[in-house]
Write a protein that holds these residues in place. Structure first.
Motif, PDB file in Angstrom:
ATOM      1  N   ASP A  67       0.838  -1.203   0.000  1.00 33.18           N
ATOM      2  CA  ASP A  67       0.000   0.000   0.000  1.00 33.18           C
ATOM      3  C   ASP A  67       0.872   1.252   0.000  1.00 33.18           C
ATOM      4  O   ASP A  67       0.581   2.223  -0.716  1.00 33.18           O
ATOM      5  N   LEU A  68       1.942   1.252   0.781  1.00 30.13           N
ATOM      6  CA  LEU A  68       2.862   2.390   0.813  1.00 30.13           C
ATOM      7  C   LEU A  68       3.502   2.583  -0.561  1.00 30.13           C
ATOM      8  O   LEU A  68       3.635   3.720  -1.040  1.00 30.13           O
ATOM      9  N   ASP A  70       2.226   1.751  -3.445  1.00 24.42           N
ATOM     10  CA  ASP A  70       1.192   2.266  -4.357  1.00 24.42           C
ATOM     11  C   ASP A  70       0.956   3.755  -4.126  1.00 24.42           C
ATOM     12  O   ASP A  70       0.786   4.522  -5.088  1.00 24.42           O
ATOM     13  N   ARG A  71       0.916   4.177  -2.870  1.00 26.76           N
ATOM     14  CA  ARG A  71       0.675   5.592  -2.574  1.00 26.76           C
ATOM     15  C   ARG A  71       1.834   6.457  -3.065  1.00 26.76           C
ATOM     16  O   ARG A  71       1.622   7.562  -3.578  1.00 26.76           O
ATOM     17  N   GLU A  74       1.620   6.648  -6.897  1.00 25.39           N
ATOM     18  CA  GLU A  74       0.509   7.496  -7.330  1.00 25.39           C
ATOM     19  C   GLU A  74       0.808   8.972  -7.084  1.00 25.39           C
ATOM     20  O   GLU A  74       0.481   9.829  -7.915  1.00 25.39           O
ATOM     21  N   ALA A  75       1.449   9.285  -5.976  1.00 21.19           N
ATOM     22  CA  ALA A  75       1.720  10.677  -5.628  1.00 21.19           C
ATOM     23  C   ALA A  75       2.629  11.362  -6.639  1.00 21.19           C
ATOM     24  O   ALA A  75       2.512  12.570  -6.876  1.00 21.19           O
ATOM     25  N   ARG A 311       7.886   7.313   3.733  1.00 22.69           N
ATOM     26  CA  ARG A 311       6.863   7.944   4.568  1.00 22.69           C
ATOM     27  C   ARG A 311       7.140   9.443   4.740  1.00 22.69           C
ATOM     28  O   ARG A 311       6.207  10.265   4.720  1.00 22.69           O
ATOM     29  N   LEU A 314       6.112  11.392   1.569  1.00 27.70           N
ATOM     30  CA  LEU A 314       4.662  11.538   1.479  1.00 27.70           C
ATOM     31  C   LEU A 314       4.154  12.557   2.495  1.00 27.70           C
ATOM     32  O   LEU A 314       3.211  13.308   2.212  1.00 27.70           O
TER      33      LEU A 314
END
Length: 325
Positions: A67-68, A70-71, A74-75, A311, A314
């Protein structure tokens, strides 16, 4: 019984799901058995997942956070983001990132592919973990000059050579310093076939491997003697947060115009943008802003990074949005 299904529906979905996930039958085979169309089978399988008749569980390795990834992808519009798990020490963290980058590179290489190679400790860790892929005839080309003031494994020529040896490929070395005295010296060197020819090979690569450098006084460019502490301080004053192959960018991804640029013996950001796939590898607690700036520069297609940096980057994006709203 799953909510929203009558007994007949539940039975049909279970039968079809069993054939698909346990018996590994194709949708065409299932359609024939149940006298249904293939699109109908597809819709029923989707419904089986949506209603909980099928509950897929993937046993992921410890530390893998898809999930990390993917985020992060996408960002920044990345094709791929690979996040290595967090480690306690800097050396172990670089080893984990290097290993993840090596496995990614091994999967991406194809027969005869040409790869432009940058410099730095993170790419050296990649080369140290690299195992020969199935691809053959790969060509690794230095994309930047080197420096005698840093350990050999971190110089582009050494990294390219290590990758070539591990894959039974070919390496082309760039026998020039990373920084020269001035623009005239750079231009004269590039006129020589032994230097200009290697640059042409690197610029025409199908894939590039680059590190992301910081702007602290212990960054690679300072440690290598390419820039002085005073020069890196002036770059920070101009807004520089990080570099790729010696070109510095600010937090918005804009290249910093500075006198040192005419002395750099490396591919430019524009040349990197023309390479179909640019893979950046980065780790280290000083890197979040550098990674953010480089990603916003629009040259990176895939990023391999440690979890703390993923992290942190983001979080920087979230902070920027909040301050801009």
């Amino acid at each position: 019984m799953p909510v929203g299904l009558n007994p007949d529906e539940h039975e049909l979905l279970a039968r079809i799901a069993y054939r698909s996930y346990v018996d590994a039958r194709t949708q065409e085979q299932i359609a024939e058995e149940f006298a249904l169309s293939r699109p109908k089978v597809g819709r029923l399988l989707e419904r089986a997942r949506a209603t909980g008749v099928v509950d897929i569980h993937i046993d992921t390795p410890r530390g893998l956070d898809l999930d990390l990834e993917d985020r992060l992808a996408e960002a920044f519009g990345l094709r791929h983001a690979i996040v290595a798990p967090a480690a306690e020490g800097a050396a172990e963290q670089r080893t984990l990132v290097g290993r993840s980058a090596a496995r990614y590179l091994e999967r991406r290489l194809t027969d005869g592919v040409r790869v432009a190679v940058g410099h730095g400790r993170d790419l050296a860790a990649l080369a140290g973990a690299f195992r020969g892929p199935a691809a053959t005839g790969c060509v690794f080309v230095s994309a930047m000059g080197g420096s005698p003031l840093v350990d050999a494994p971190t110089n582009p020529n050494e990294i390219a050579r290590a990758l070539a040896v591990a894959s039974d490929g070919t390496a082309h070395s760039l026998y020039a310093p990373a920084y020269v005295a001035d623009g005239q010296v750079r231009d004269r060197l590039r006129e020589q076939d032994a230097v200009g020819g290697v640059f042409d090979l690197a610029a025409g690569a199908a894939l590039a491997l680059v590190g992301i450098g910081g702007t602290d006084d212990e960054c690679t460019m300072v440690r290598s003697g390419c820039l002085s502490a005073a020069e890196i301080a002036r770059l920070r004053a101009r807004g520089a947060v990080g570099d790729v192959l010696g070109t510095y960018v600010d937090a918005s991804g804009r290249a910093i115009t500075a006198p040192h640029l005419e002395r750099v013996m490396a591919l430019s950001l524009e040349q990197l943008r023309r390479i179909p796939a640019v893979v950046a590898v980065a780790c280290g607690p000083e890197k979040p802003l550098a990674i953010l700036g480089v990603l916003r520069a629009g040259i990176v297609d895939a990023l391999v990074v440690d979890e703390p940096n993923a992290r942190a980057v983001l979080e920087l994006v979230v902070t920027d949005r909040a301050e801009g709203s």
